[in-house]
Scaffold this active site. Structure first.
Site, PDB file in Angstrom:
ATOM      1  N   CYS A   1      53.852 -18.163  22.450  1.00 18.99           N
ATOM      2  CA  CYS A   1      53.659 -19.201  23.454  1.00 18.99           C
ATOM      3  C   CYS A   1      54.982 -19.736  23.989  1.00 18.99           C
ATOM      4  O   CYS A   1      56.027 -19.623  23.363  1.00 18.99           O
ATOM      5  CB  CYS A   1      52.807 -20.351  22.929  1.00 18.99           C
ATOM      6  SG  CYS A   1      51.191 -19.849  22.330  1.00 18.99           S
TER       7      CYS A   1
ATOM      8  N   GLY B   1      53.784 -15.542  26.921  1.00 24.27           N
ATOM      9  CA  GLY B   1      52.332 -15.675  26.850  1.00 24.27           C
ATOM     10  C   GLY B   1      51.678 -15.319  28.159  1.00 24.27           C
ATOM     11  O   GLY B   1      52.063 -15.840  29.205  1.00 24.27           O
TER      12      GLY B   1
ATOM     13  N   ASN C   1      53.871 -24.751  20.380  1.00 23.68           N
ATOM     14  CA  ASN C   1      54.220 -23.358  20.089  1.00 23.68           C
ATOM     15  C   ASN C   1      54.395 -23.239  18.576  1.00 23.68           C
ATOM     16  O   ASN C   1      55.229 -23.933  17.997  1.00 23.68           O
ATOM     17  CB  ASN C   1      55.515 -22.973  20.815  1.00 23.68           C
ATOM     18  CG  ASN C   1      56.078 -21.627  20.388  1.00 23.68           C
ATOM     19  OD1 ASN C   1      57.285 -21.432  20.372  1.00 23.68           O
ATOM     20  ND2 ASN C   1      55.217 -20.693  20.044  1.00 23.68           N
ATOM     21  N   GLY C   2      53.605 -22.393  17.932  1.00 26.28           N
ATOM     22  CA  GLY C   2      53.717 -22.216  16.491  1.00 26.28           C
ATOM     23  C   GLY C   2      52.358 -22.052  15.852  1.00 26.28           C
ATOM     24  O   GLY C   2      51.368 -21.729  16.515  1.00 26.28           O
TER      25      GLY C   2
ATOM     26  N   TYR D   1      62.325  -9.291  19.675  1.00 29.87           N
ATOM     27  CA  TYR D   1      61.350  -8.927  20.706  1.00 29.87           C
ATOM     28  C   TYR D   1      60.929 -10.062  21.631  1.00 29.87           C
ATOM     29  O   TYR D   1      60.875  -9.887  22.845  1.00 29.87           O
ATOM     30  CB  TYR D   1      60.105  -8.344  20.031  1.00 29.87           C
ATOM     31  CG  TYR D   1      58.927  -8.108  20.955  1.00 29.87           C
ATOM     32  CD1 TYR D   1      58.844  -6.955  21.727  1.00 29.87           C
ATOM     33  CD2 TYR D   1      57.894  -9.035  21.051  1.00 29.87           C
ATOM     34  CE1 TYR D   1      57.761  -6.726  22.575  1.00 29.87           C
ATOM     35  CE2 TYR D   1      56.808  -8.822  21.898  1.00 29.87           C
ATOM     36  CZ  TYR D   1      56.752  -7.663  22.650  1.00 29.87           C
ATOM     37  OH  TYR D   1      55.687  -7.455  23.496  1.00 29.87           O
TER      38      TYR D   1
ATOM     39  N   SER E   1      62.755  -4.478  26.028  1.00 27.69           N
ATOM     40  CA  SER E   1      63.486  -5.271  25.038  1.00 27.69           C
ATOM     41  C   SER E   1      64.395  -4.444  24.145  1.00 27.69           C
ATOM     42  O   SER E   1      65.312  -4.985  23.528  1.00 27.69           O
ATOM     43  CB  SER E   1      62.505  -6.094  24.185  1.00 27.69           C
ATOM     44  OG  SER E   1      61.431  -5.296  23.752  1.00 27.69           O
TER      45      SER E   1
END
Length: 505
Positions: free
Chosen positions: A2, A28, A101-102, A258, A304
């Site tokens: 997120c 996200g 976020n988490g 990433y 990436s």
């Protein structure tokens, strides 16, 4: 994963928030939402989809005000409902909207406490709604009538830290008071602060990554410290305080591997430079395992892994080529729900340039191997394009353990490296050889760029869960919940009771 953002401005923030979410879209792609305030009233719009699809002109016009927050969410099992798109809102006390976020590791226990002790109703299965209600309850505990000052807010955050476990970076707006942001005491998920000085005064932005600040003309000031809370009132005054008793900085390794954009700086370490370092260390590993002359060309799996692949080719004095072209209108396949969708999207996302493969022994470099679906498809594409030999290298170590801090890899059976040797994984992805990065080398890649980062959260690679509360029973319960995404309160209570009896590893 997120991405979150919060802004206190001297002019309407709807466009700023929209643009910031576009810059965080890589974090996200499942849902997006914005909440703003005008006076003491909130306006909010959120839905499933990309930012550009969720917000139309009519939606933007309905988001007035100079303070607001936003979030982009990525898909996880059991969280595809629009009801779980963020921000979340609670009307008491004062009115609060929150984006998170988490992932909370004690969410099940907190749900029971909220229901039985705090008498608060939850409408979704999202742990973000749990976090919002814990925050609201603690603010109610410390507030006196209509009075709410920064000191009281910081006491509420300190109380929240004592109740909540896991990872969380948060932006919340309290109606009529201002923007509150804080980070968990372990600093697992990122959060940074930026300012912009205008003719009308100073404006503030807090976001998951520095790229969101810099892309909108805000000057990056610093990262929010683990356990720290920052409050910016409606008049533009900023206050901050350390609210945790023993904070330590343990940034998530997967951000550098990433998740984050390469042009971001997270906790003082350039993501791009860490990926170059990963390529440098990976080159040493390749040199030790693959004989000279066995590799004709090095190719990245875009995007990436590109810095790591370039540095690896440079260190080994090998030709570097772009063998795969990426369709940038397809989402990140690691983040797509369901193996079937991921497998189909690999062919839609990547197309091979046959002339770069024909008759060659190719070293493919990817940032990591999680489920193995993408890797297997890419190896097959290389062979179909005429590669004589396909060697696969991962800039990250084997992902062998579930991630419980906000990344969608909680089921051990989904991880291709779980319970398998490197040779077995190599056979599964149908490569001729496979080289993994070492865990210590990955961590050094980050600490080499910022020596102050002495501890890296790398649980999905090394099995060490920094919060100290993740047991085998807890991981088992996660996998059960994944198969039954909407447990009722009795199931949650029974699961939590079993965890309490089992203790922690």
């Amino acid at each position: 994963m997120c991405g979150i953002v919060g802004v206190v401005s001297n002019s309407p923030v709807n466009q700023l928030l929209y643009d910031a979410l576009l810059l965080l879209q890589h974090r996200g792609q499942d849902a997006a939402g914005i909440a703003t305030s005008h006076g003491n009233k909130f306006a909010m719009h959120k839905a499933n989809g990309l930012v550009k699809d969720v917000f139309r002109t009519r939606n933007m016009r309905s988001l007035p005000g100079n303070v607001g927050i936003g979030q982009v969410r990525y898909p996880t099992a059991g969280s595809t409902s629009e009801e779980e798109a963020q921000p979340f809102y609670v009307n008491a006390p004062f009115g609060i909207v929150l984006a998170h976020n988490g992932n909370l590791t004690n969410a099940a226990e907190l749900k029971i406490e909220l229901f039985k002790n705090d008498m608060r109703h939850l409408n979704t299965d999202s742990d973000s709604e749990v976090l919002l209600n814990i925050l609201a309850h603690q603010i109610q505990e410390v507030s006196s009538g209509y009075s709410l000052d920064p000191a009281a807010l910081f006491r509420a955050v300190a109380m929240l830290h004592r109740r909540v476990r896991g990872s969380y970076a948060v932006v919340a707006h309290i109606a009529g008071y201002g923007l509150l942001a804080f980070r968990d005491p372990y600093g697992i998920r990122p959060l940074c602060l930026g300012i912009s000085r205008t003719e009308k005064g100073t404006e503030y932005m807090l976001a998951s990554e520095s790229v969101a600040l810099e892309g909108l003309g805000f000057k990056f000031v610093r990262d929010v410290d683990p356990g720290e809370a920052i409050f910016i009132d409606v008049d533009g005054q900023m206050f901050n305080e350390q609210c945790a008793e023993n904070p330590t900085l343990n940034p998530c390794a997967f951000e550098y591997v990433y998740l984050a954009r390469p042009d971001s700086i997270i906790d003082g370490a350039s993501v791009y430079l860490t990926r170059l370092k990963m390529g440098e260390y990976l080159a040493e590993k390749v040199r030790s395992q693959i004989s000279d002359g066995e590799i004709d060309v090095v190719m990245p799996i875009p995007d990436s892994s590109r810095p790591s692949a370039m540095e690896l080719a440079l260190k080994l004095n090998l030709n570097y080529r772009e063998g795969f072209i990426k369709n940038r209108y397809i989402g990140r396949t690691f983040m797509m729900p369901g193996q079937a969708i991921r497998k189909k999207s690999v062919r839609q996302k990547l197309n091979a340039i046959g002339s770069e493969f024909k008759g060659k022994s190719v070293l493919l470099v990817d940032d990591s191997i999680v489920r193995g679906t993408t890797s297997r498809e890419i190896v097959q594409m290389a062979r179909e394009s005429g590669a004589r030999r396909v060697i696969f290298a991962s800039a990250a170590p084997p992902v062998q353990f579930p991630n419980v801090y906000g990344i969608d890899m909680p089921t051990r059976s989904e991880l291709i490296a779980y319970g398998r040797s490197v040779d077995e994984v190599c056979r599964e992805i149908t490569a001729d050889a496979l080289v993994y990065q070492d865990v210590d080398a990955m961590k050094r890649s980050i600490s080499d760029v910022n020596p102050a980062l002495r501890s890296i959260e790398a649980s999905c690679f090394d099995g060490h869960y920094i919060t100290g509360d993740v047991s085998s029973a807890y991981l088992d319960s996660l996998e059960m919940a994944r198969n039954s995404p909407r447990p009722d309160m009795e199931d949650i209570l029974r699961s939590q009771l079993n965890l309490n009896l089992a203790g922690t590893d």
